[in-house]
Design an enzyme around this catalytic site. Structure first.
Site, mmCIF file in Angstrom:
data_model
loop_
_atom_site.group_PDB
_atom_site.id
_atom_site.type_symbol
_atom_site.label_atom_id
_atom_site.label_comp_id
_atom_site.label_asym_id
_atom_site.label_seq_id
_atom_site.Cartn_x
_atom_site.Cartn_y
_atom_site.Cartn_z
ATOM 1 N NE ARG A 21 -2.618 -3.965 -3.103
ATOM 2 C CZ ARG A 21 -2.182 -3.300 -2.045
ATOM 3 N NH1 ARG A 21 -2.191 -1.986 -2.045
ATOM 4 N NH2 ARG A 21 -1.725 -3.938 -0.986
ATOM 5 C CB CYS A 61 -0.892 0.047 1.225
ATOM 6 S SG CYS A 61 -1.924 -1.382 1.392
#
Lengths: 173, 172
Positions: free
Chosen positions: A133, A62
């Site tokens: 995601r 991330c």
């Protein structure tokens, strides 16, 4: 249509949410962007919005992904788009993470009820208890024009978003 | 699979054999520690297979994470205008923990660059635009962090910070 119904039945039986796809209206939401300020998706009407759902603040993939988007902001802005990051982390975690990484775009806290917005967009991972995601490009009228679900451990980069924005802006590339 | 959107041209910084049919492009950041790990591995690859590969370096400075990344990229570009891109590139990676404006000026002096010209070019808008163009081309090509490699235009995702994973490119 039969096939589509079957998939819907199958996914609802299996409790698998499907990522919202192009030409779907983007569900509206209001989430904390800072400890004392909420942001409403519909307040961006008239502007393109990029929603970047990600599993967690502080995790390596991330961080890389958001660091790349931080450098891409100039190109997002030039294409008339506002980037919003979303995870189930709290507003306080977001504030610390954002300050630490010098992020120049809002991180929204899909914290209570946990993952409610991710669920609406079909990108909540029940097992991990976090957003998947996933990326969405929403047009000025609040319609999703592009979406993409990436494997959790793969940083999807910015190329898909930039291409989707170019298509919306009729830019030849 | 991501593809390189900006083809390799004579304007790129290239080393090795351009006619080898094997073009490896790295998008890198001089202050990124992972690029620092890749640096000696690439050097070894070029030492061992330099006749069979052409290596191209493009700038991908993540300036919010690495405050000296842009001035370092500009220094290498300014050195390139005096024919010393690779000398500066190597100098920057060898000293990546100590990158600062003062130290970079010291590297330029040690490379016996024309210092007034270097100082001028280092701060020029033209070079800044070149660095930004590299970054934008990388973003549009699917560079998702540094270093990102492309072999003959296809992103190479199997690099895992080992020499073996780079040497595998020679079998492709």
């Amino acid at each position: 249509m039969i096939c589509f119904n079957w998939i819907q039945q199958f996914t609802s039986l299996m409790k698998i949410d499907m990522i919202l796809t192009a030409h779907t209206s983007a569900p509206d939401f209001e989430l904390f962007a800072t400890p004392d300020k909420k942001v409403k998706l519909s307040s961006f009407r008239g502007k393109k919005v990029i929603l970047s759902f990600y599993p967690a603040d502080w995790s390596p993939v991330c961080s890389d992904q958001l660091a790349v988007y931080n450098e891409t902001l100039k190109y997002f802005q030039a294409a008339g788009a506002q980037l919003l990051g979303i995870s189930v982390d709290s507003k306080w975690s977001h504030r610390a993470f954002s300050e630490d990484r010098h992020l120049h775009f809002p991180l929204l806290a899909d914290f209570e009820p946990k993952g409610a917005v991710a669920k609406q967009y079909g990108v909540y991972d029940e097992q991990r208890g976090a957003a998947q995601r996933a990326l969405f490009v929403i047009d000025e009228k609040g319609i999703i024009q592009w979406s993409y679900l990436s494997p959790n451990d793969v940083n999807p980069g910015a190329d898909g978003i930039l291409e989707a924005l170019d298509t919306l802006n009729n830019v030849n590339c | 699979m991501a593809h390189l959107k900006i083809p390799v041209t004579k304007n790129d910084h290239a080393i090795g054999n351009p006619s080898s049919g094997r073009i490896l492009v790295e998008y890198g950041d001089y202050q990124c520690s992972h690029c620092g790990v890749a640096f000696p591995l690439i050097r070894k690859l070029l030492r061992q297979h330099g006749d069979d590969i052409c290596f191209v370096f493009r700038n991908f400075p993540l300036q919010e994470s690495h405050p000296a990344a842009v001035i370092a990229a500009l220094a290498a570009e300014a050195a390139a205008l005096q024919g010393k891109f690779w000398y500066m590139h190597d100098e920057l990676y060898e000293n990546q923990a100590e990158l600062s404006a003062d130290n970079i000026l010291g590297y330029a002096a040690a490379l016996q660059l024309d210092m007034p010209k270097f100082s001028h070019d280092w701060q020029s808008q033209q070079l800044l635009e070149r660095v930004e163009k590299d970054l934008e081309g990388g973003l549009r090509s699917g560079v998702n962090g540094t270093p990102t490699f492309f072999l003959n235009g296809e992103r190479y995702d199997d690099y895992d910070e080992t020499y073996q994973s780079l040497a595998m490119l020679m079998e492709a």
